[in-house]
Design a protein around this motif. Structure first.
Motif, short mmCIF file in Angstrom:
data_model
loop_
_atom_site.label_atom_id
_atom_site.label_comp_id
_atom_site.label_asym_id
_atom_site.label_seq_id
_atom_site.Cartn_x
_atom_site.Cartn_y
_atom_site.Cartn_z
N PRO A 85 -33.75 -7.59 -14.72
CA PRO A 85 -32.51 -7.89 -14.77
C PRO A 85 -31.64 -6.74 -15.74
N LYS A 86 -32.03 -6.23 -16.60
CA LYS A 86 -31.36 -5.20 -17.40
C LYS A 86 -31.34 -3.93 -16.38
N VAL A 87 -32.04 -3.33 -15.63
CA VAL A 87 -31.94 -2.64 -14.57
C VAL A 87 -31.09 -2.75 -13.59
N MET A 119 -34.28 0.10 -5.76
CA MET A 119 -35.77 0.48 -5.39
C MET A 119 -36.33 0.40 -6.73
N ILE A 120 -35.90 0.68 -8.03
CA ILE A 120 -36.43 0.90 -9.14
C ILE A 120 -36.91 -0.40 -9.48
N VAL A 121 -35.84 -1.64 -9.30
CA VAL A 121 -36.06 -3.02 -9.51
C VAL A 121 -37.02 -3.53 -8.60
N LEU A 122 -37.13 -3.15 -7.36
CA LEU A 122 -38.12 -3.72 -6.44
C LEU A 122 -39.50 -3.17 -6.92
N ALA A 123 -39.49 -1.98 -7.35
CA ALA A 123 -40.81 -1.44 -7.64
C ALA A 123 -41.48 -2.09 -8.79
N PHE A 148 -27.63 -11.04 -18.81
CA PHE A 148 -27.88 -12.11 -19.95
C PHE A 148 -28.14 -13.53 -19.45
N ILE A 149 -27.12 -13.84 -18.24
CA ILE A 149 -27.42 -15.17 -17.89
C ILE A 149 -28.70 -15.23 -17.10
N GLN A 150 -29.27 -14.09 -16.26
CA GLN A 150 -30.46 -14.30 -15.87
C GLN A 150 -31.62 -14.34 -16.91
N TYR A 151 -31.70 -13.93 -18.04
CA TYR A 151 -32.12 -13.91 -19.03
C TYR A 151 -32.33 -15.32 -19.67
N SER A 152 -31.02 -15.90 -19.88
CA SER A 152 -31.02 -17.29 -20.31
C SER A 152 -31.60 -18.46 -19.61
N ARG A 153 -31.51 -17.93 -18.02
CA ARG A 153 -32.44 -18.72 -17.15
C ARG A 153 -33.86 -18.59 -17.23
N GLN A 154 -34.24 -16.98 -17.55
CA GLN A 154 -35.85 -16.75 -17.66
C GLN A 154 -36.20 -17.50 -19.13
#
Length: 668
Positions: free
Chosen positions: A84-86, A149-153, A367-373
């Protein structure tokens, strides 16, 4: 099957069956009579922490695999948490590109911000201060593609590590369960008969099958997930505080509430899981008893009682299972509700922080993704509480079996007779099943090698107990028993039992061929030796009439042969074992007269040159015994040969006269 258990069974020592006919010992409640009972007492509450710690100690022998699971879990979570940060960088690139497209080309970022503030649009100016604006340019899709692509990797590599982690977890769990089953098998060899006397067979089987399977399933589903979830919680917390300490604190405030709700619900669910697996064991015990005693249930008209008890126990299991699943199932909705509250707070405060220029839109999205995670693994850990509690409840039942009191350990330097001739002596032997109920007191007896000793007496006199003490199925309370001058307590049990053969009233056969059943009592025997033993014990006569002969496959109940033929096979098994001491416990009481004659001839061949103990109710079968012992209330009240005892006019004479009168009445 352990060596000790195999040795006992090899000589047809079906131990529970061997002692079941001795009414003086405490009996487990079984058969139709058990249907009238109110059921066994409920088990005490589970020591969750202690049992869980002991369960985790089972994983110690596989430290390398456990370390691998932890390391791979940490790396995989780290890569997933970075995603998520990337990805936030891609969001910022898109937002900057869309915003830059509507700005005048050639202007600088600072000029655009100053112009916005001059027009009073301070909020938008604050938002642009944290964005890489290039006025007049659109979205840099090349840069966005590189970020994606970095996120996919990152995600692909994390998934690959997850597969390896799952494989290691499977090996870890199955290895632990494999060792646990080995421990239980070894434990069975060390448990005394007293334990099995007091435990319904279905209950024991439930512990070593259902409970271990449930334990394996619980570990498999929770171990890897808990490791991943814990690492995820830690990693996400770090990233949230890196992005915004304020938003991180808001999310962190919900953790105590989540823990409180999960602990409160789990505390209510735990007793129901204990009750669930305890009731499962009782139901299995009842089903096993009713199946094995199916004929008796119908003969004595107890079918309705059996069905009623099944209904009661089935309803109790349904109720316990429903409550356990329902109560523990409310953990996940509760966690989701708390997580949604956190999500709303983060969205509102995050939007205000973006408007103030403290955060970028991509940061809030991350951050919203992290809160879900963050809420997801907390919810998963809470929802796995039911599986973990169920597994620990099963583990405690298995541990209770492993912790059961064992028989006396073998001597460190066991002794053995230099030459086993079969001389047996009981010297002032005392024994009791219950501390307050004496059975055998100060019994002395000397049996010469090669002689036949018949033991007679009423039910409960201690006849079977006497030979069980000789086999060390039970340990005596006082005195000693010697074999050729050596105290049997100083001998290894396996060594002692290897010198002894048993033929019981209840013939025991396993699933296999007739030849395999005969050869079960000896090691490394040839087909010719098996046939020779079969001929000597009249087994060959009926085996030759079967289509597959000695290769005829028997089921575990021996249903393809008659009762008398099963008994002859057990005699052949003992004959092939060539024991120095032979024990015949009511071996002809359940067969017809013609088969009894055959078995008697077979046993006469078997007894030749061996010290034999014959327990019989049919006194006509032991008239040629060298010594006849008459037992009453655990004491030998008379001893001598048939003629001497008849002429004495005592207990034996009365027993013989009673049987003779009964036989005459049947003839008339």
């Amino acid at each position: 099957m352990s060596e000790e258990t195999k040795t006992a069974v090899a000589h047809d020592a079906d131990e529970p069956a061997a002692v079941a006919r001795d009414k003086t010992r405490p009996q487990p409640v079984a058969g139709p009579g058990r249907m009238m009972s109110a059921g066994m007492p409920a088990e005490k509450p589970l020591d969750f922490k202690g049992s869980l710690a002991r369960l985790l100690r089972l994983l110690r022998p596989q430290r390398a695999a456990l370390t691998g699971v932890l390391v791979l879990g940490a790396i995989g979570v780290a890569l997933t948490v970075l995603g998520p940060k990337v990805l936030a960088r891609a969001t910022d690139l898109i937002f900057a590109g869309v915003s830059s497209r509507h700005l005048p080309a050639g202007a600088t970022k600072e000029q655009v911000i100053e112009g916005l503030r001059a027009r009073g649009e301070n909020t938008l100016a604050d938002m642009f201060t944290r964005v890489d604006l290039v006025p007049g340019h659109g979205v840099d899709f090349t840069a966005v593609g590189q970020v994606l692509m970095i996120v996919l990797a990152l995600y692909v590599f994390a998934a690959f590590l997850g597969v390896i982690q799952a494989r290691l977890t499977t090996n870890l769990v199955q290895g632990a369960v494999f060792r646990l089953r080995q421990d239980i098998e070894a434990k069975f060899a060390r448990l005394p008969l007293r334990y099995f006397d007091r435990q319904p067979r279905g209950e024991v089987l439930s512990r070593v099958t259902n409970d271990i399977d449930n334990l394996a399933q619980s570990l498999q589903q929770t171990l890897s997930q808990i490791v991943t979830s814990l690492f995820t919680v830690l990693g996400v917390l770090v990233m949230m505080f890196v992005i915004s300490p304020l938003l991180g604190a808001i999310v962190l405030l919900t953790v105590p509430l989540s823990v409180f709700v999960a602990a409160k619900i789990g505390k209510r669910a735990q007793p129901q899981f204990i009750r669930q697996w305890s009731t499962t064991g009782k139901l299995n015990a009842h089903i096993e008893e009713m199946y094995s005693g199916h004929s008796l249930v119908h003969v004595f008209g107890r079918r309705k009682e059996a069905e009623e008890l099944f209904r009661q126990q089935n309803e109790a299991l349904y109720e316990a299972s429903f409550k356990a699943s329902f109560i523990s199932g409310t953990i996940q909705p509760g966690m989701m509700f708390i997580g949604n509250l956190s999500y709303v707070l983060v969205a509102v405060v995050g939007a205000l922080r973006v408007a103030s220029g403290s955060l970028t839109l991509g940061d809030v999205q991350a951050f919203i993704q992290y809160s879900r995670q963050f809420s997801q693994p907390v919810t998963q850990i809470a929802s796995m509480a039911n599986l973990l509690q169920s597994g620990v409840a099963s583990a405690e039942r298995v541990f209770a079996l492993l912790d059961a009191k064992e028989q006396e350990p073998e001597p460190e330097q066991p002794r053995r007779p230099e030459v086993v001739r079969g001389k047996v002596e009981f010297e002032h032997v005392s024994f009791r099943y219950l501390k307050d109920t004496p059975l055998i007191e100060d019994l002395s007896l000397s049996v010469e090698p090669g002689s036949t000793v018949a033991i007679v007496g009423p039910t409960g006199a201690g006849k079977t107990t006497l030979v069980n003490l000789l086999m060390r199925f039970y340990e005596i309370d006082g005195g000693r028993i010697t074999l050729d001058g050596v105290d049997i307590k100083a001998m290894d049990r396996e060594e002692l039992r290897s010198k002894t053969g048993m033929v019981l009233q209840d013939a025991w056969l396993f699933g296999g061929t007739i030849a395999e059943n005969i050869a079960y009592g000896a090691d490394n025997v040839t087909r010719e030796q098996v046939i020779e033993a079969a001929k000597a014990t009249y087994v060959d006569r009926f085996v030759r009439t079967l289509p597959d002969g000695y290769d005829t496959v028997l089921d575990d109940e021996g249903g393809t042969v008659s009762t008398g033929e099963k008994q002859l096979i057990t005699v052949a098994r003992a004959f092939l074992a060539k024991p120095a001491i032979l024990i015949l416990d009511e071996a002809t009481s359940s067969v017809d007269t013609r088969t009894e004659v055959l078995i008697q001839h077979a046993m006469n061949s078997l007894r030749t040159g061996r010290t034999s103990f014959v327990i019989a109710h049919r006194l006509s079968t032991i008239r040629d015994a060298d010594v006849i012992l008459v037992m009453e209330n655990g004491n030998i009240v008379e001893q001598g040969n048939h003629e001497t005892l008849i002429n004495a006019g005592g207990a034996y004479s009365r027993l013989y006269a009673a049987q003779f009168a009964e036989a005459m009445a049947e003839t008339e």
